[in-house]
Design an enzyme around this catalytic site. Structure first.
Site, PDB file in Angstrom:
ATOM      1  N   ASP A  34      37.570   0.511-124.789  1.00  0.00           N
ATOM      2  CA  ASP A  34      37.891   0.616-123.362  1.00  0.00           C
ATOM      3  C   ASP A  34      37.940   2.086-122.991  1.00  0.00           C
ATOM      4  O   ASP A  34      38.132   2.955-123.861  1.00  0.00           O
ATOM      5  CB  ASP A  34      39.245  -0.048-123.051  1.00  0.00           C
ATOM      6  CG  ASP A  34      39.357  -0.490-121.590  1.00  0.00           C
ATOM      7  OD1 ASP A  34      39.246   0.370-120.697  1.00  0.00           O
ATOM      8  OD2 ASP A  34      39.563  -1.686-121.334  1.00  0.00           O
ATOM      9  N   GLY A  74      34.145  -5.701-120.297  1.00  0.00           N
ATOM     10  CA  GLY A  74      34.216  -4.415-119.616  1.00  0.00           C
ATOM     11  C   GLY A  74      33.615  -4.455-118.228  1.00  0.00           C
ATOM     12  O   GLY A  74      32.594  -5.108-117.994  1.00  0.00           O
ATOM     13  N   GLY A  75      34.239  -3.729-117.309  1.00  0.00           N
ATOM     14  CA  GLY A  75      33.742  -3.648-115.938  1.00  0.00           C
ATOM     15  C   GLY A  75      34.863  -3.778-114.937  1.00  0.00           C
ATOM     16  O   GLY A  75      35.997  -4.114-115.284  1.00  0.00           O
ATOM     17  N   SER A 113      32.097 -14.834-113.625  1.00  0.00           N
ATOM     18  CA  SER A 113      33.210 -15.166-112.730  1.00  0.00           C
ATOM     19  C   SER A 113      32.807 -16.263-111.752  1.00  0.00           C
ATOM     20  O   SER A 113      31.623 -16.444-111.432  1.00  0.00           O
ATOM     21  CB  SER A 113      33.606 -13.915-111.938  1.00  0.00           C
ATOM     22  OG  SER A 113      34.485 -14.214-110.877  1.00  0.00           O
ATOM     23  N   ASN A 114      33.821 -16.953-111.244  1.00  0.00           N
ATOM     24  CA  ASN A 114      33.584 -17.924-110.170  1.00  0.00           C
ATOM     25  C   ASN A 114      33.003 -17.253-108.924  1.00  0.00           C
ATOM     26  O   ASN A 114      32.380 -17.905-108.096  1.00  0.00           O
ATOM     27  CB  ASN A 114      34.878 -18.673-109.841  1.00  0.00           C
ATOM     28  CG  ASN A 114      35.938 -17.806-109.203  1.00  0.00           C
ATOM     29  OD1 ASN A 114      36.085 -17.741-107.989  1.00  0.00           O
ATOM     30  ND2 ASN A 114      36.730 -17.119-110.029  1.00  0.00           N
ATOM     31  N   HIS A 115      33.180 -15.933-108.817  1.00  0.00           N
ATOM     32  CA  HIS A 115      32.698 -15.233-107.626  1.00  0.00           C
ATOM     33  C   HIS A 115      31.183 -15.040-107.625  1.00  0.00           C
ATOM     34  O   HIS A 115      30.618 -14.656-106.603  1.00  0.00           O
ATOM     35  CB  HIS A 115      33.444 -13.917-107.468  1.00  0.00           C
ATOM     36  CG  HIS A 115      34.917 -14.142-107.266  1.00  0.00           C
ATOM     37  ND1 HIS A 115      35.414 -14.748-106.145  1.00  0.00           N
ATOM     38  CD2 HIS A 115      35.980 -13.910-108.087  1.00  0.00           C
ATOM     39  CE1 HIS A 115      36.740 -14.860-106.267  1.00  0.00           C
ATOM     40  NE2 HIS A 115      37.090 -14.366-107.433  1.00  0.00           N
ATOM     41  N   TYR A 142      31.104  -7.577-106.093  1.00  0.00           N
ATOM     42  CA  TYR A 142      31.588  -7.976-107.418  1.00  0.00           C
ATOM     43  C   TYR A 142      30.871  -9.241-107.889  1.00  0.00           C
ATOM     44  O   TYR A 142      30.415  -9.324-109.034  1.00  0.00           O
ATOM     45  CB  TYR A 142      33.100  -8.194-107.358  1.00  0.00           C
ATOM     46  CG  TYR A 142      33.690  -8.829-108.592  1.00  0.00           C
ATOM     47  CD1 TYR A 142      33.816  -8.102-109.775  1.00  0.00           C
ATOM     48  CD2 TYR A 142      34.140 -10.148-108.569  1.00  0.00           C
ATOM     49  CE1 TYR A 142      34.363  -8.690-110.908  1.00  0.00           C
ATOM     50  CE2 TYR A 142      34.690 -10.727-109.696  1.00  0.00           C
ATOM     51  CZ  TYR A 142      34.800 -10.000-110.864  1.00  0.00           C
ATOM     52  OH  TYR A 142      35.341 -10.582-111.983  1.00  0.00           O
ATOM     53  N   SER A 171      40.320 -17.811-113.344  1.00  0.00           N
ATOM     54  CA  SER A 171      41.336 -16.760-113.305  1.00  0.00           C
ATOM     55  C   SER A 171      42.175 -16.884-114.562  1.00  0.00           C
ATOM     56  O   SER A 171      42.696 -17.962-114.850  1.00  0.00           O
ATOM     57  CB  SER A 171      42.223 -16.874-112.058  1.00  0.00           C
ATOM     58  OG  SER A 171      42.808 -18.168-111.973  1.00  0.00           O
ATOM     59  N   ARG A 182      46.013 -21.453-105.045  1.00  0.00           N
ATOM     60  CA  ARG A 182      44.642 -21.366-105.548  1.00  0.00           C
ATOM     61  C   ARG A 182      44.604 -21.395-107.069  1.00  0.00           C
ATOM     62  O   ARG A 182      43.674 -21.934-107.680  1.00  0.00           O
ATOM     63  CB  ARG A 182      43.979 -20.101-105.008  1.00  0.00           C
ATOM     64  CG  ARG A 182      42.593 -19.828-105.576  1.00  0.00           C
ATOM     65  CD  ARG A 182      41.936 -18.656-104.851  1.00  0.00           C
ATOM     66  NE  ARG A 182      40.872 -18.055-105.654  1.00  0.00           N
ATOM     67  CZ  ARG A 182      39.666 -18.567-105.802  1.00  0.00           C
ATOM     68  NH1 ARG A 182      39.352 -19.696-105.215  1.00  0.00           N
ATOM     69  NH2 ARG A 182      38.760 -17.952-106.548  1.00  0.00           N
TER      70      ARG A 182
END
Length: 274
Positions: A34, A74-75, A113-115, A142, A171, A182
């Site tokens: 990291d 990472g990110g 991710s769900n996004h 994102y 999450s 949520r």
């Protein structure tokens, strides 16, 4: 037999910190990378601590040397400027994959991710939930970064024969309470997260896969079929926290109707703590 060495990027982040003790086991060394130095090893803890960025090809090459598998966490973990998402989340993923391929790493797990599908409507989920391979409908820069991550994973799997599993995480926190109501839909408990990563590490010859990373939540909108095919057996349900969030306001409007929740209306390109 030599110990298995698993490289975890983003090891000082929320998910990396939660997974560190849960992925430790005899015969395994965790190599932690990291930009923020991970905590030093505890007595008897089989870890190697490295400081470096996923955007640094030389640092990633050193980190990948001798590793058997890569868990790429990472990110940036929230919305950010296009420049930051492009540099860290997209370019950083390509650099990590290139370093893994050059080092001969055959098993890569990418934290999506769900996004990546945040603008898909909740009512698109069928009786078994929204399929894990639903095409991208990102809700933010994102989310675009995560969709690009998945595409890069597919490219490296197809070109180089690597096993690449993209985990669309809902999450992952100690409890779902931090996300209010949520969280009852999206939560991946830390223990289930470890179970999921173990399944991804051990599944024989998965090739390229897209799977959801959520617990067996009563209110989940996400299919667990694809993760179950790799051997994932979730044990937790966010519903046990329902009473703690019952009085908290739930999402409304667009946020209530779409997978991405409040990310669908958050200012584009601005960091947000949602």
């Amino acid at each position: 037999m030599a110990d298995e060495r698993v490289l975890i990027t983003g090891a000082s982040g929320v998910v990396g910190t939660l997974m560190r003790p849960r992925l430790a086991k005899p015969g395994r060394i965790l190599r932690l990378l990291d930009v923020r130095p991970p905590a030093p090893p505890e007595p008897g803890e089989a870890v190697e601590v490295l400081t470096g960025s996923v955007t640094d090809p030389e640092a990633m090459a050193r980190a990948c040397e001798g590793a058997d598998a890569l868990i790429h966490l990472g990110g940036h973990s929230r919305e950010n400027s296009w420049e930051e998402i492009l540099d860290v989340n997209i370019n950083g993923t390509q650099i990590a994959l290139a370093a893994a391929q050059a080092a001969g790493i055959k098993r890569v797990i990418l934290a999506s991710s769900n996004h990546a599908v945040g603008f898909r409507r909740n009512d698109e989920a069928g009786p078994d939930g929204l399929p894990a391979d639903s095409s991208a409908r990102p809700d933010t820069y994102y989310g675009v970064g995560k969709a690009a991550m998945e595409a890069l994973g597919s490219l490296y799997a197809s070109r180089f024969g690597m096993d690449v599993i993209c985990v669309r995480i809902g999450s992952c926190f100690e409890t779902p309470v931090v996300l209010g109501q949520r969280g009852l839909t999206t939560w991946l408990s830390p223990d289930d997260g470890a179970r999921l990563f173990e399944a991804c590490l051990s599944a024989p010859s998965p090739g390229y896969r897209l799977i959801w990373g959520v617990s067996n939540n009563k209110r989940r909108l996400f299919s667990l079929d694809e993760a179950a095919a790799l051997g994932y057996e979730p044990q937790d349900d966010a519903e046990s926290y329902a009473a703690e969030v019952a009085d908290l306001p739930g999402p409304t409007g667009i946020a209530a109707d779409h997978i991405g929740g409040p990310f669908c209306t958050a200012p584009l390109g601005e960091y947000n703590p949602l």
